[in-house]
Design a protein around this motif. Sequence first.
Motif, mmCIF file in Angstrom:
data_model
loop_
_atom_site.group_PDB
_atom_site.id
_atom_site.type_symbol
_atom_site.label_atom_id
_atom_site.label_comp_id
_atom_site.label_asym_id
_atom_site.label_seq_id
_atom_site.Cartn_x
_atom_site.Cartn_y
_atom_site.Cartn_z
ATOM 1 N N ASN A 47 0.813 -1.227 0.000
ATOM 2 C CA ASN A 47 0.000 0.000 0.000
ATOM 3 C C ASN A 47 0.841 1.270 0.000
ATOM 4 O OD1 ASN A 47 -2.512 -1.311 -0.062
ATOM 5 N ND2 ASN A 47 -2.351 -1.747 2.117
ATOM 6 N N GLY A 48 1.976 1.229 -0.663
ATOM 7 C CA GLY A 48 2.823 2.411 -0.773
ATOM 8 C C GLY A 48 3.649 2.719 0.457
ATOM 9 N N LEU A 49 3.625 1.857 1.472
ATOM 10 C CA LEU A 49 4.390 2.100 2.695
ATOM 11 C C LEU A 49 5.880 1.860 2.452
ATOM 12 C CD1 LEU A 49 2.069 0.257 5.241
ATOM 13 C CD2 LEU A 49 2.323 2.727 4.956
ATOM 14 N N PRO A 50 6.750 2.634 3.106
ATOM 15 C CA PRO A 50 8.183 2.398 2.967
ATOM 16 C C PRO A 50 8.572 1.049 3.587
ATOM 17 C CG PRO A 50 7.773 4.147 4.564
ATOM 18 C CD PRO A 50 6.458 3.770 3.964
ATOM 19 N N VAL A 51 9.572 0.403 2.993
ATOM 20 C CA VAL A 51 10.030 -0.909 3.446
ATOM 21 C C VAL A 51 11.362 -0.759 4.167
ATOM 22 C CG1 VAL A 51 10.761 -3.209 2.721
ATOM 23 C CG2 VAL A 51 8.848 -2.085 1.563
ATOM 24 N N VAL A 52 11.431 -1.303 5.386
ATOM 25 C CA VAL A 52 12.664 -1.364 6.167
ATOM 26 C C VAL A 52 13.068 -2.827 6.229
ATOM 27 C CG1 VAL A 52 13.677 -1.020 8.453
ATOM 28 C CG2 VAL A 52 12.074 0.664 7.545
ATOM 29 N N LEU A 53 14.336 -3.110 6.002
ATOM 30 C CA LEU A 53 14.839 -4.474 6.096
ATOM 31 C C LEU A 53 15.418 -4.689 7.490
ATOM 32 C CD1 LEU A 53 16.632 -4.743 2.650
ATOM 33 C CD2 LEU A 53 14.282 -5.378 3.231
ATOM 34 N N ALA A 54 15.267 -5.900 8.020
ATOM 35 C CA ALA A 54 15.762 -6.222 9.355
ATOM 36 C C ALA A 54 16.479 -7.554 9.332
ATOM 37 C CB ALA A 54 14.603 -6.281 10.344
ATOM 38 N N SER A 55 17.555 -7.634 10.108
ATOM 39 C CA SER A 55 18.312 -8.872 10.212
ATOM 40 C C SER A 55 18.657 -9.101 11.678
ATOM 41 C CB SER A 55 19.593 -8.761 9.389
ATOM 42 O OG SER A 55 20.372 -9.912 9.535
ATOM 43 N N VAL A 56 18.525 -10.346 12.124
ATOM 44 C CA VAL A 56 18.808 -10.690 13.512
ATOM 45 C C VAL A 56 20.272 -11.083 13.648
ATOM 46 C CG1 VAL A 56 18.222 -12.253 15.398
ATOM 47 C CG2 VAL A 56 16.440 -11.456 13.842
#
Length: 90
Positions: A47-56
């Motif tokens: 829905n057009g939201l910004p994407v943040v990537l995450a890594s553990v």
Amino acid sequence: MKISYALIPGTHRRPIGVVVEVKSAVLNDSERASSLRRSLKSIWDFNGLPVVLASVHGKRIRYQGDQNLVSQLSRIDAAFLPWRQASIAS
């Protein structure tokens, strides 16, 4: 392709972004991370939201993406995010 993701809650519980879990190697390569973020947006609009990537990394989580969202995420316990699993066509 299966992904784990969570909507990042904002004011009035409306999502302000999406965090997607990735392998550490992706965040270690900024070009690969940017490419994946673009690909995710083209495959699944969020829905057009910004994407943040995450890594553990052990007990720590490393984020990459919009700095305002990264700052917000770094102040909360990721276990409290509403994580979901999804399958998307790659």
